[in-house]
Design a protein around this motif. Structure first.
Motif, PDB file in Angstrom:
ATOM      1  N   GLY A  69       0.613  -1.174  -0.046  1.00  0.00           N
ATOM      2  CA  GLY A  69       0.016  -0.017  -0.014  1.00  0.00           C
ATOM      3  C   GLY A  69       0.725   1.153   0.081  1.00  0.00           C
ATOM      4  O   GLY A  69       0.561   2.380  -0.539  1.00  0.00           O
ATOM      5  N   PHE A  70       2.028   1.116   0.820  1.00  0.00           N
ATOM      6  CA  PHE A  70       2.807   2.224   0.759  1.00  0.00           C
ATOM      7  C   PHE A  70       3.618   2.625  -0.543  1.00  0.00           C
ATOM      8  O   PHE A  70       3.598   3.596  -1.121  1.00  0.00           O
ATOM      9  CB  PHE A  70       3.999   2.302   1.773  1.00  0.00           C
ATOM     10  N   LEU A  71       3.918   1.720  -1.271  1.00  0.00           N
ATOM     11  CA  LEU A  71       4.740   1.695  -2.694  1.00  0.00           C
ATOM     12  C   LEU A  71       3.545   2.260  -3.757  1.00  0.00           C
ATOM     13  O   LEU A  71       3.785   2.946  -4.533  1.00  0.00           O
ATOM     14  CB  LEU A  71       5.147   0.331  -3.138  1.00  0.00           C
ATOM     15  N   GLY A 114     -12.365   3.336   1.413  1.00  0.00           N
ATOM     16  CA  GLY A 114     -13.728   2.909   1.777  1.00  0.00           C
ATOM     17  C   GLY A 114     -14.109   1.519   1.989  1.00  0.00           C
ATOM     18  O   GLY A 114     -14.610   1.274   3.048  1.00  0.00           O
ATOM     19  N   MET A 115     -13.226   0.567   1.456  1.00  0.00           N
ATOM     20  CA  MET A 115     -13.462  -0.671   1.613  1.00  0.00           C
ATOM     21  C   MET A 115     -13.331  -1.387   3.047  1.00  0.00           C
ATOM     22  O   MET A 115     -14.322  -2.331   3.355  1.00  0.00           O
ATOM     23  CB  MET A 115     -12.549  -1.733   0.577  1.00  0.00           C
ATOM     24  N   LEU A 125     -11.624   5.334  11.602  1.00  0.00           N
ATOM     25  CA  LEU A 125     -11.219   5.322  10.081  1.00  0.00           C
ATOM     26  C   LEU A 125     -12.023   6.235   9.413  1.00  0.00           C
ATOM     27  O   LEU A 125     -11.694   6.741   8.468  1.00  0.00           O
ATOM     28  CB  LEU A 125     -11.224   3.875   9.594  1.00  0.00           C
ATOM     29  N   VAL A 126     -13.340   6.180   9.707  1.00  0.00           N
ATOM     30  CA  VAL A 126     -14.390   7.106   9.168  1.00  0.00           C
ATOM     31  C   VAL A 126     -13.769   8.634   9.222  1.00  0.00           C
ATOM     32  O   VAL A 126     -13.638   9.301   8.405  1.00  0.00           O
ATOM     33  CB  VAL A 126     -15.677   6.735   9.757  1.00  0.00           C
ATOM     34  N   TYR A 127     -13.462   8.875  10.597  1.00  0.00           N
ATOM     35  CA  TYR A 127     -13.243  10.119  11.134  1.00  0.00           C
ATOM     36  C   TYR A 127     -11.807  10.406  10.138  1.00  0.00           C
ATOM     37  O   TYR A 127     -11.586  11.774   9.602  1.00  0.00           O
ATOM     38  CB  TYR A 127     -13.027  10.436  12.429  1.00  0.00           C
ATOM     39  N   GLY A 128     -10.889   9.649  10.019  1.00  0.00           N
ATOM     40  CA  GLY A 128      -9.490   9.848   9.504  1.00  0.00           C
ATOM     41  C   GLY A 128      -9.853  10.092   8.009  1.00  0.00           C
ATOM     42  O   GLY A 128      -9.107  11.017   7.491  1.00  0.00           O
ATOM     43  N   ILE A 129     -10.522   9.188   7.239  1.00  0.00           N
ATOM     44  CA  ILE A 129     -10.836   9.616   6.036  1.00  0.00           C
ATOM     45  C   ILE A 129     -11.430  10.911   5.706  1.00  0.00           C
ATOM     46  O   ILE A 129     -11.132  11.502   4.736  1.00  0.00           O
ATOM     47  CB  ILE A 129     -11.846   8.287   5.376  1.00  0.00           C
ATOM     48  N   VAL A 193      -3.282  -2.493   2.935  1.00  0.00           N
ATOM     49  CA  VAL A 193      -3.113  -1.669   1.675  1.00  0.00           C
ATOM     50  C   VAL A 193      -3.187  -0.160   2.266  1.00  0.00           C
ATOM     51  O   VAL A 193      -2.630   0.721   1.923  1.00  0.00           O
ATOM     52  CB  VAL A 193      -4.010  -1.907   0.510  1.00  0.00           C
ATOM     53  N   VAL A 194      -4.438   0.017   3.050  1.00  0.00           N
ATOM     54  CA  VAL A 194      -5.061   0.951   3.569  1.00  0.00           C
ATOM     55  C   VAL A 194      -4.126   1.793   4.474  1.00  0.00           C
ATOM     56  O   VAL A 194      -3.842   2.997   4.495  1.00  0.00           O
ATOM     57  CB  VAL A 194      -6.427   1.010   3.996  1.00  0.00           C
ATOM     58  N   ILE A 195      -3.443   0.828   5.377  1.00  0.00           N
ATOM     59  CA  ILE A 195      -2.607   1.418   6.344  1.00  0.00           C
ATOM     60  C   ILE A 195      -1.277   1.922   5.639  1.00  0.00           C
ATOM     61  O   ILE A 195      -0.723   2.912   5.999  1.00  0.00           O
ATOM     62  CB  ILE A 195      -2.040   0.132   7.302  1.00  0.00           C
ATOM     63  N   GLY A 196      -0.714   1.300   4.503  1.00  0.00           N
ATOM     64  CA  GLY A 196       0.323   1.797   3.917  1.00  0.00           C
ATOM     65  C   GLY A 196      -0.031   3.030   3.139  1.00  0.00           C
ATOM     66  O   GLY A 196       1.171   3.720   3.242  1.00  0.00           O
ATOM     67  N   ILE A 197      -1.083   3.422   2.754  1.00  0.00           N
ATOM     68  CA  ILE A 197      -1.605   4.445   2.081  1.00  0.00           C
ATOM     69  C   ILE A 197      -1.543   5.509   2.965  1.00  0.00           C
ATOM     70  O   ILE A 197      -1.122   6.639   2.905  1.00  0.00           O
ATOM     71  CB  ILE A 197      -2.826   4.171   1.544  1.00  0.00           C
TER      72      ILE A 197
END
Length: 238
Positions: A69-71, A114-115, A125-129, A193-197
């Motif tokens: 996710g980071f890459l 969102g997934m 996670l909702v608040y973070g997004i 993946v989301v964590i990496g992003i």
């Protein structure tokens, strides 16, 4: 997920984007403070909530997906010019093809975020997004206007970006319900993946939101406030 959270996800991005018609300027000081706050909050909830949850199932491959996710975020930024973390560069792309490259990368980014919302209680996670989509949408609208997109087209692109996180949630809900598959076996990896992003976006914001990396008291206060709110939510759940 409660309907008000879907509304929050949509309107945080939509209002962030359309606010560009009222607050013009590439060096908007308030936006920089929002960026610092959202970056700190994103980083804190990633460390306190998302990473522990992702490893809860003892899946040894989660770390690989975090790295992926980071890459992947690095690759996306080759097309989005860093709009995900509030950058408002004048893009080098040709005017005709510019909106397509930007929108594909941003929409895919938001859809993936969102997934994981379909699995369990994901309030943090909702608040973070929602928080980080405000400056991202503002930056997107600013770049679109800079590239001589009409007000109508700018609103359409911002609306498209705003619906992608809810769309990712509804898609993963269908997976979880077995309508088009089963998300349960892949949830931790999708979260990886989301964590990496999030790790890439939040650290980039924190490192780049001060000119020449000089100490900025207002930025430090915004960062500490973002961390404190995330920490308070974590302690409240113990």
């Amino acid at each position: 997920m409660a309907s008000w959270k879907i509304i929050l996800l949509f309107f945080s991005a939509f209002c962030g984007g359309t606010s560009v018609f009222f607050f013009r300027g590439d060096n908007h000081k308030t936006l920089k403070l929002v960026l610092s706050f959202s970056g700190a909050y994103l980083f804190a909830i990633t460390v306190l909530h998302l990473i522990p949850d992702a490893y809860h199932g003892n899946d040894n491959w989660v770390g690989v997906f975090i790295l992926g996710g980071f890459l992947f975020q690095i690759v996306l930024e080759q097309f989005s010019d860093g709009i995900e973390h509030g950058h408002m560069h004048k893009p080098k792309h040709d005017l005709v093809v510019f909106p397509l490259g930007i929108m594909v990368s941003l929409c895919l980014h938001a859809f993936l975020e969102g997934m994981p919302l379909a699995q369990g209680n994901q309030d943090q996670l909702v608040y973070g997004i929602a928080l980080h989509h405000i400056p991202a949408a503002f930056a997107l609208a600013t770049v679109l206007l800079t590239n001589r997109q009409s007000k109508r087209n700018t609103i359409i692109f911002v609306t498209l970006f705003a619906v992608m996180a809810p769309a990712g949630y509804f898609f993963s809900t269908a997976l979880s319900n077995g309508d088009i598959g089963n998300l349960q076996h892949y949830f931790n990896r999708i979260m990886g993946v989301v964590i990496g992003i999030f790790l890439h976006i939040s650290t980039t914001i924190l490192f780049e939101s001060s000119a020449d990396h000089r100490f900025n008291l207002r930025k430090m206060i915004a960062v500490l406030l973002g961390v404190a709110i995330a920490l308070a939510g974590f302690v409240g759940e113990l």
